[in-house]
Design an enzyme around this catalytic site. Sequence first.
Site, mmCIF file in Angstrom:
data_model
loop_
_atom_site.group_PDB
_atom_site.id
_atom_site.type_symbol
_atom_site.label_atom_id
_atom_site.label_comp_id
_atom_site.label_asym_id
_atom_site.label_seq_id
_atom_site.Cartn_x
_atom_site.Cartn_y
_atom_site.Cartn_z
ATOM 1 N N LYS A 110 -48.222 47.167 91.386
ATOM 2 C CA LYS A 110 -46.861 47.612 91.099
ATOM 3 C C LYS A 110 -46.735 49.051 91.552
ATOM 4 O O LYS A 110 -47.728 49.784 91.621
ATOM 5 C CB LYS A 110 -46.577 47.547 89.590
ATOM 6 C CG LYS A 110 -45.117 47.353 89.284
ATOM 7 C CD LYS A 110 -44.731 45.911 89.509
ATOM 8 C CE LYS A 110 -43.325 45.604 89.042
ATOM 9 N NZ LYS A 110 -43.135 44.148 88.912
HETATM 10 N N1 GLU Z 1 -40.749 42.543 90.959
HETATM 11 C C1 GLU Z 1 -40.841 41.125 90.862
HETATM 12 C C2 GLU Z 1 -41.741 40.717 89.713
HETATM 13 O O1 GLU Z 1 -41.932 41.466 88.787
HETATM 14 C C3 GLU Z 1 -41.210 40.474 92.184
HETATM 15 C C4 GLU Z 1 -42.549 40.869 92.739
HETATM 16 C C5 GLU Z 1 -42.798 40.328 94.154
HETATM 17 O O2 GLU Z 1 -41.993 39.539 94.633
HETATM 18 O O3 GLU Z 1 -43.796 40.739 94.741
HETATM 19 O O4 GLU Z 1 -42.221 39.626 89.640
#
Ligand code: GLU
Length: 420
Positions: A110
Amino acid sequence: MTQPIAVKDDPWEMAQRQFWQVARRLSLRRGLPELLATPQRELTIRFPVRMDDGTIRVFTGYRVHHSLVLGPTKGGIRYHQDVTLNEVRALAMWMTWKCALVNLPYGGAKGGVVVDPRRLSPGELERMTRRFASEISILMNPQGDIPAPDVGTNDQIMAWIMDTYSMHIGQPISAVVTGKPVLVGGSLGRKEATGRGLMIAAREAARLLGLPWRGATVVVQGFGNVGSATARLMWEEGCCVIAVSDVRGGICDPRGLDVPALQQHVAATGSVVGFPGTTPISNRDVLDLPCTFLVPAALEGQITGENADRLQAQVIVEGANGPTTPDADAILEARGITVVPDILANSGGVIVSYFEWVQDLQYFFWSEDDINRRLERLMVRGVHEVAALAQSQGISFRLAALQRAVQRVASALATRGIYP
Ligand code: GLU
């Protein structure tokens, strides 16, 4: 097993409590839980951006790789004024479990920047994004770490990240980031994917619990990309969306909201507040309304030991990551309220991100129908596998989902072995 110290009441503390609860249940080889409990890599960046008035502003950003066991790391980038390293750590760990649970060949990551993106001009937002993308490019690449949108970021921001990385390399590399506009290698169906997955998770939960689907009442907290798509798709399925909220406030109509008209109102005014014919309600109070499905689709830590007693939903389907604290989980379980946990319920986003990445790597693009069908299959299987495990072991859906995911990562780690 020693537990790392974390500040109380923050997402990282939540993620740690969840993880150790599962680790204690699984008989993992000594040392493995300690390894999985902490991120593998953390990058903190302070970087300058030239503002429109000519001054230089210094921003703080993060990119955390929690685990690289199952594949390249995957996870969004968040722009929010309250971003902290502990929050990004928790979100990265949840990505590891989310990807492992539905068998995507990814580890978890993240990123985040401490900024309120609504307070930047379009030019400032682009320059900040491009500089942040340059700074994290020591970690980011299509085979190593693939970002995506999260709270406060969108497809345009992903296009700038793709372009910045491609400029460095000297050729277009669309697979470095997902959630892009379709025009530059994005996937059909990606924008609504998290919402579509949530709708499917709610529908399957209704089937499993013997609840009616058409006419089921729905409350959605958060009306961003995830909340609005979920409300729209559940409305299309014949559910009755009785209340929604966003950062400015909420609205309620027990007869059911006209969701497409509401979406037009939001596009015109920037908020759900003031939608004609509705009663105002606060962003917090929507959580207490009686309903079949409550979809928290805003931020972490919304359902806590403080308010879990007051909730009157039959099922909680988690659109946000970490909306329910472990204290609240215990109360909800005792009260017989089913929680379809974040790492399962909102996995539609990363599932279609995976499809986007595969399409980009192959330069071969699928139809929207194909994408939705594949998403449907993975979501339905995920919900039923978790439900079966929960039932056979007499545990909550959250514990069952985490247990499956952690077990999968731990087994892969044991199979790969320890280097050297
Ligand atoms: N931000 C989204 C999540 O928390 C998508 C992450 C992604 O598609 O890599 O799942």
